[in-house]
Design a protein around this motif. Structure first.
Motif, mmCIF file in Angstrom:
data_model
loop_
_atom_site.group_PDB
_atom_site.id
_atom_site.type_symbol
_atom_site.label_atom_id
_atom_site.label_comp_id
_atom_site.label_asym_id
_atom_site.label_seq_id
_atom_site.Cartn_x
_atom_site.Cartn_y
_atom_site.Cartn_z
ATOM 1 N N ILE A 1 -8.895 8.001 -4.968
ATOM 2 C CA ILE A 1 -8.165 6.757 -5.210
ATOM 3 C C ILE A 1 -7.508 6.881 -6.573
ATOM 4 C CG2 ILE A 1 -8.408 4.239 -5.363
ATOM 5 C CD1 ILE A 1 -9.772 4.792 -2.892
ATOM 6 N N ASP A 2 -6.231 6.569 -6.652
ATOM 7 C CA ASP A 2 -5.583 6.663 -7.965
ATOM 8 C C ASP A 2 -5.698 5.324 -8.708
ATOM 9 O OD1 ASP A 2 -3.664 4.973 -6.976
ATOM 10 O OD2 ASP A 2 -2.081 6.473 -6.873
ATOM 11 N N HIS A 3 -5.147 5.277 -9.907
ATOM 12 C CA HIS A 3 -5.345 4.089 -10.748
ATOM 13 C C HIS A 3 -4.659 2.850 -10.174
ATOM 14 C CE1 HIS A 3 -1.249 4.483 -12.418
ATOM 15 N NE2 HIS A 3 -1.465 5.763 -12.219
ATOM 16 N N GLU A 4 -3.770 3.059 -9.200
ATOM 17 C CA GLU A 4 -3.156 1.907 -8.527
ATOM 18 C C GLU A 4 -3.934 1.509 -7.264
ATOM 19 O OE1 GLU A 4 0.756 3.295 -7.740
ATOM 20 O OE2 GLU A 4 1.515 2.798 -9.749
ATOM 21 N N GLY A 5 -5.031 2.218 -7.029
ATOM 22 C CA GLY A 5 -5.839 1.897 -5.852
ATOM 23 C C GLY A 5 -5.370 2.579 -4.583
ATOM 24 N N LYS A 6 -4.422 3.499 -4.733
ATOM 25 C CA LYS A 6 -3.866 4.156 -3.548
ATOM 26 C C LYS A 6 -4.696 5.378 -3.156
ATOM 27 C CE LYS A 6 0.284 6.005 -1.804
ATOM 28 N NZ LYS A 6 1.168 7.080 -2.198
ATOM 29 N N THR A 7 -5.017 5.443 -1.870
ATOM 30 C CA THR A 7 -5.796 6.573 -1.356
ATOM 31 C C THR A 7 -4.885 7.778 -1.131
ATOM 32 O OG1 THR A 7 -7.279 5.018 -0.266
ATOM 33 C CG2 THR A 7 -7.334 7.287 0.519
ATOM 34 N N ILE B 1 -12.244 8.522 -8.235
ATOM 35 C CA ILE B 1 -11.011 8.133 -8.917
ATOM 36 C C ILE B 1 -10.304 9.406 -9.385
ATOM 37 C CG2 ILE B 1 -9.997 6.888 -10.879
ATOM 38 C CD1 ILE B 1 -11.278 4.980 -8.977
#
Lengths: 371, 371
Positions: B57-63, B2
């Motif tokens: 992965i960022d906090h929005e779930g984006k790789t 993360i």
């Protein structure tokens, strides 16, 4: 050579989409004379934004788009050959297209014009050739979309074509070719002035059409020819502007070409003709390209250019290989040029030589049409 | 893994255009840990529409956009290296750009933002690296515009760069590269919603920006990868529509990508960043590319891809030859790939191998910065 565009009317034309067009007009020009044997007629097929004025000087002083190839002593020698060129169906230079009046309504067609195909264009050209009393053409020849029409002629009317000369062409548009066309169409249709195709004469979707043309121009040139012509040269300045005005020569050229195009071409025609190109697929309904070309009886001269990345040589080779696999008479020339796709219009020295020899042989061996 | 984007503020930045920006912010991410010797820091430089979120992965779930290259055991092995990536100056993903508030006026900059250069971007990145307390980077690496920044780093801050890795890049934009960018800019600026750069958040020049992105996508793929991915396949239909809706898969893809882009990218940033690329010319002020690279002390790993026609291999070779002519330590790899310019993002197996060996050697031979 002063030339004149003539008009001829036809009652109707059945289209691939299932509709029938009524009250059509075709604009065409001819150069040279049809001989008594009627074995010297060459039909020239124009590319996307071309028109019937292929050679000579018209009454406005404008030189034809392939004047360097058509005329006395040139590649298509008008001392020997009777050369014909007509504006395509869907065009905006005299032949019926989306900017024509719909006889049923008295209004312009706009997007009510039926979507046409390369084969529809050729079907209308056949009416013109019949009208001119020519049972069999010595040759059908054209570059780019003109080459697609030439291929379609050879397959659709084998009895009427002695020789077929597709230049810088393809038997079917690739995904990349469709993609460039689609981007141009989107640029036009997204322009608020497009008004779903019902724009007035004095307010066309000029911005979208200009952007579409800019894309086109990049694809017509090669990386190398752009480097030679523009490089990184600045336009009328010594240093960067640090703004969004024109810095580079190439920017100036593209903006100018885009704006100039708006004055001479109809946005709806842009949509219809690019769509016809994208739909073009000589293999449609056949198991293979070779099978579709089986009907053709013409001799073929296939020409491509080394730096043409929009219609790369491998697409011409696909045609050549299909023809060879069925023992057709085919000559293939990949000509060396830096001019990219534009080469067939500008880099004509070798093309002229090749053409001259080929046409000469075809006329000598001309096979009379069966009555 | 993360990851989190952090922000850091800087008082001011002097620009190549002569202006000074005040009150800047830089968005960046880091992966792995800086070792005590401080000889394991790698600065990743993103391409045109990239951002600081390169991996994890960022906090929005984006790789992250280069997650396949950055992480434990990957090409940029975060078990060994401390990897940094920041959004570029002029961007719209956290770092100051034309969509930021101008502290002097409390309004958005819009077109009042000064025109920036690749060297301005790098000057701001240097402030970030100083802020992180890193005297000398093990490597600067990036593809496309990221590669231009890497080259600029090697020349502008030779003392701070142990190794330079430009991938699918160039030392200066060609006429064709400028032409594609200019066409995209024209598409945006011609959109009536552009409003000279002062469009509201909820009404950007969406149509122009989408067209610009469509052009971009075509240039990022190769003819062959488009043929493999789309060919002439129709989209949810058995036969042609004979209309101007979507017929082909490739049309659907481009329209979707264009629309999607509008949601994540700022039109003004599009203008500023493409302009920075077009202005980029490492030879500016030098008699030759070799002369401009003379200042660099870094080891170089130059990578290009066979099917990349937007940043063709000859542009990488130009850099390699200039470096070799002055006896720089340079490794050149032309990797075989069908993916076109996108290859550096997606076709990473060989790239990973090459990177691993090169970084290993560079760390072993790391030259301590002179105090």
């Amino acid at each position: 050579m002063i030339t004149e565009t003539r008009l001829v009317q036809f009652d109707s034309l059945e289209l691939d989409c299932g509709e029938t067009l009524h009250g059509l007009q075709v604009a065409y020009e001819t150069y040279g004379r049809l001989n008594e044997e009627k074995n010297n007629a060459v039909l020239i097929l124009h590319a996307f934004t071309g028109d019937a004025h292929a050679a000579g000087i018209d009454h406005e002083g404008k030189t034809g788009w392939w004047d360097n190839m058509i005329g006395p002593g040139k590649g298509f020698d008008t001392n020997r050959y009777f050369v014909i060129c007509s504006n395509v169906l869907g065009g905006c230079r005299g032949t019926t297209g989306p900017s024509s009046m719909d006889p049923r309504t008295g209004r312009r067609y706009g997007l009510r014009f039926p979507v046409i195909t390369i084969s529809d264009m050729v079907r209308l050209q056949k009416k013109l050739i019949d009208h001119l009393g020519i049972p069999r053409l010595l040759a059908v020849a054209g570059g780019s979309m003109g080459g697609m029409q030439a291929l379609e002629w050879a397959v659709a009317y084998p009895e009427a074509v002695e020789a077929c000369i597709p230049i810088a062409a393809t038997a079917r548009h690739s995904a990349q070719q469709i993609a460039f066309n689609e981007t141009g169409r989107q640029a036009i249709m997204m322009d608020p002035d497009f008004q779903n195709g019902d724009y007035p004469d004095d307010k066309p979707p000029a911005r979208g059409l200009a952007v579409a043309r800019m894309i086109g121009h990049i694809t017509y040139m090669s990386d190398e020819s752009m480097r030679e012509k523009f490089g990184r040269r600045l336009r009328n300045r010594e240093a960067f502007s640090f703004g969004f005005d024109i810095d580079f020569e190439v920017e100036s050229y593209l903006r100018y070409r885009g704006q100039q195009f708006v004055g001479r071409f109809d946005a709806n025609s842009y949509l219809y003709i690019t769509k016809a190109m994208d739909y073009f697929d000589l293999t449609l309904g056949y198991p293979s390209l070779a099978a579709s070309l089986e009907r053709a009886t013409a001799r073929f001269l296939v020409i491509s250019f080394t730096s043409d990345w929009l219609y790369p040589s491998y697409q011409s080779l696909e045609i050549v290989n299909a023809l060879r696999s069925r023992n057709h008479d085919v000559t293939y020339c990949e000509l060396t040029s830096n001019y990219g796709h534009d080469a067939f219009l500008v880099d004509i020295a070798e093309q002229t030589e090749v053409m001259r020899g080929f046409l000469d042989r075809c006329q000598r061996d001309f096979r009379r049409p069966q009555p």
